[in-house]
Design a protein around this motif. Structure first.
Motif, PDB file in Angstrom:
ATOM      1  N   ALA A 215      18.824  15.504  51.634  1.00  0.00           N
ATOM      2  CA  ALA A 215      18.603  16.468  52.719  1.00  0.00           C
ATOM      3  C   ALA A 215      17.117  16.752  52.911  1.00  0.00           C
ATOM      4  CB  ALA A 215      19.357  17.757  52.413  1.00  0.00           C
TER       5      ALA A 215
ATOM      6  N   ARG B 294      15.415  13.715  54.606  1.00  0.00           N
ATOM      7  CA  ARG B 294      15.793  13.606  56.015  1.00  0.00           C
ATOM      8  C   ARG B 294      14.897  14.468  56.890  1.00  0.00           C
ATOM      9  NH1 ARG B 294      22.394  13.877  55.482  1.00  0.00           N
ATOM     10  NH2 ARG B 294      22.774  11.617  55.349  1.00  0.00           N
ATOM     11  N   ARG B 295      14.567  15.656  56.399  1.00  0.00           N
ATOM     12  CA  ARG B 295      13.692  16.563  57.147  1.00  0.00           C
ATOM     13  C   ARG B 295      12.218  16.189  57.009  1.00  0.00           C
ATOM     14  NH1 ARG B 295      15.643  20.911  60.577  1.00  0.00           N
ATOM     15  NH2 ARG B 295      17.695  21.525  59.793  1.00  0.00           N
TER      16      ARG B 295
ATOM     17  N   GLY C 278      14.797  21.318  54.749  1.00  0.00           N
ATOM     18  CA  GLY C 278      15.488  20.240  54.045  1.00  0.00           C
ATOM     19  C   GLY C 278      16.182  20.747  52.794  1.00  0.00           C
TER      20      GLY C 278
ATOM     21  N   ASP D  61      19.231  22.758  53.824  1.00  0.00           N
ATOM     22  CA  ASP D  61      20.336  21.865  54.201  1.00  0.00           C
ATOM     23  C   ASP D  61      21.088  21.392  52.955  1.00  0.00           C
ATOM     24  OD1 ASP D  61      19.589  22.101  56.845  1.00  0.00           O
ATOM     25  OD2 ASP D  61      18.526  20.172  56.905  1.00  0.00           O
ATOM     26  N   GLY D  62      20.326  20.980  51.946  1.00  0.00           N
ATOM     27  CA  GLY D  62      20.940  20.503  50.713  1.00  0.00           C
ATOM     28  C   GLY D  62      21.670  21.598  49.962  1.00  0.00           C
TER      29      GLY D  62
ATOM     30  N   ALA E  83      25.014  22.337  51.681  1.00  0.00           N
ATOM     31  CA  ALA E  83      26.029  21.328  51.392  1.00  0.00           C
ATOM     32  C   ALA E  83      26.543  21.455  49.961  1.00  0.00           C
ATOM     33  CB  ALA E  83      25.442  19.934  51.627  1.00  0.00           C
TER      34      ALA E  83
END
Length: 449
Positions: free
Chosen positions: A114, A117-118, A175, A178-179, A182
């Motif tokens: 995550a 990705r960012r 990021g 986000d991780g 999840a």
């Protein structure tokens, strides 16, 4: 939904002083992790999560106690750090998880994916077990009661990573958020809604099934403390090791026995914690500098290459030299070799000592030369290292002519054990522990432990 604990690494009171963590580029690790945390927390709250921010004034032990006193089922915890290294080329993000926990490794990978990705400009160094760290364990991974990770968001000592941390802080924070989102949702998707019940697991020690079962807590195998006593391990002097009482039995996390030189594994097909006590290594000799080693030259080569695939390009005979030179003087070549791995970062060097100096253990020059001692060949450099170890380890005379420039300055026999090198060979109070952590990894890789 479970809550998320976020801790900014360093900044608290450690050993009587404030701990800034790494220092580079006119800033400190503690300062940058606080700033990053202060972006993460409100973003998580805006997504509907309850977040607990660990106070910045707490020491590591206090932070762990603070989390554990508030933690409940379904919660997760993360601690933010930045790495630092003498070679500014080193860079990238790493997630550390408790060794032997495949589920937690998956969660570390989830956070890193995550984050990248960012922020694709930030390299990922992958998820690593806490046994791969300098001292071989991380309190935030081992001692926290809920699922926990330590995330190194980059190297403060690397200009590119530092620029991302300073200038792309929000992208980095998003990021990580986000991780964390999840990870928390996955943990809570698996958490039972009623009173928690821990599944049982089997235990096998030295090839024999043990009559009592262990339990799984947060994907970590726990074994009855009665078995720990039978293995001859004394936990009374280690108050930081967490004990859990469940249905009238006291359990301890199996991976903690690794520091007592017991191999800990997991057999997924039979749901079995697999323990192996030392068989090839004589009891009481593990950390004694005087000895003859237990590994083969091939095992030393494979271990070195596993940690640095280019390690032997310049020094192809180094494992052989350590076995030969140490054996002559009656010094454990395993210990000497692991000290070399620590001092040179598995022959990457990168500090003040250059490879051309053939100085594999940060040996100082007489008169305090700024760049340490220099030796004419790798063999003489290894010999000097072994002789310096012997000076500390016992009172026996040297077998070969002295090449260690500081041999005569050592109080002979003052440090027969590895941990006694701390504060003598190096000012690092954890110096001996770091050597022993590498030694355990060596013996595990050679299937000796």
């Amino acid at each position: 939904m479970g809550r998320i604990f976020v801790s900014a690494g360093h900044g608290g009171l450690e050993n009587g002083g404030w701990d800034p963590g790494a220092l580079a580029g006119g800033t400190t690790e503690a300062q940058q992790m606080i700033l990053l945390r202060d972006v993460i927390v409100p973003e998580l709250r805006s997504r509907g999560f309850e977040v607990l921010s660990v106070p910045d004034t707490l020491s590591l032990d206090q932070s762990i106690s603070w989390i554990n006193s508030r933690a409940r089922q379904g919660d997760v915890a993360i601690e933010l750090h930045a790495d630092s290294y003498s070679n500014p080329i080193a860079r990238g993000a790493t997630a550390y998880y408790i060794a032997g926990n495949a589920e937690r490794k998956k969660h570390g990978d989830m956070i890193l994916l995550a984050l990248i990705r960012r922020l694709p400009q930030l390299p990922s160094r992958g998820s690593k077990p806490d046994t791969a760290t300098g001292v071989g364990r991380l309190g935030i991974c081992r001692q926290v009661a809920i699922p926990s990770l330590l995330l190194e968001v980059g190297f403060l000592s690397n200009p590119d990573d530092r620029a991302l941390l300073l200038n792309r802080r929000r992208d980095m924070a998003l990021g990580i958020v986000d991780g964390l989102e999840a990870w928390s949702r996955e943990i809570n998707g698996k958490a039972p809604s009623l009173e928690q019940s821990h599944p049982v697991v089997n235990i096998r020690i030295n090839g024999q099934n043990y009559g009592e079962q262990g339990i799984l807590i947060n994907s970590n195998g726990f074994i009855p403390v009665d078995l720990v006593d039978r293995l001859g391990v004394n936990l009374t002097q280690r108050p930081e090791i967490r004990l859990v009482q469940y249905r009238g039995v006291v359990y301890v996390k199996a991976i903690e026995l690794r520091e007592f030189n017991i191999n800990v594994g997991w057999e997924n097909s039979t749901r079995t914690v697999v323990l192996r006590s030392i068989s090839q290594i004589c009891p009481g000799m593990f950390d004694r500098i005087v000895g003859y080693g237990n590994t083969s030259e091939v095992q030393l080569i494979m271990f070195l290459k596993a940690n640095n695939e280019n390690a032997l390009a310049e020094f192809p005979d180094l494992p052989k030299l350590y076995r030969e030179e140490a054996t002559v003087e009656g010094i454990s070549y395993d210990i000497a070799f692991c000290q070399m791995c620590l001092a040179t970062n598995f022959l990457r060097f990168g500090g003040d000592i250059k490879p051309s100096q053939n100085n594999f253990a940060d040996l100082g020059a007489v008169g305090g030369g700024a760049q340490g001692a220099t030796f004419p060949s790798a063999q003489i450099g290894v010999r000097a290292h072994i002789q310096h170890l012997k000076a500390y380890a016992n009172l026996e005379p040297l077998v070969q002519e002295a090449v260690d420039p500081r041999f005569r300055f050592v109080t002979r026999g003052i440090a027969p054990l590895v941990d006694q090198l701390s504060g003598r060979w190096s000012s690092d109070p954890q110096y001996g522990q770091k050597i022993l952590a590498i030694l355990r990894r060596l013996y595990e890789s050679a299937d000796l432990l």
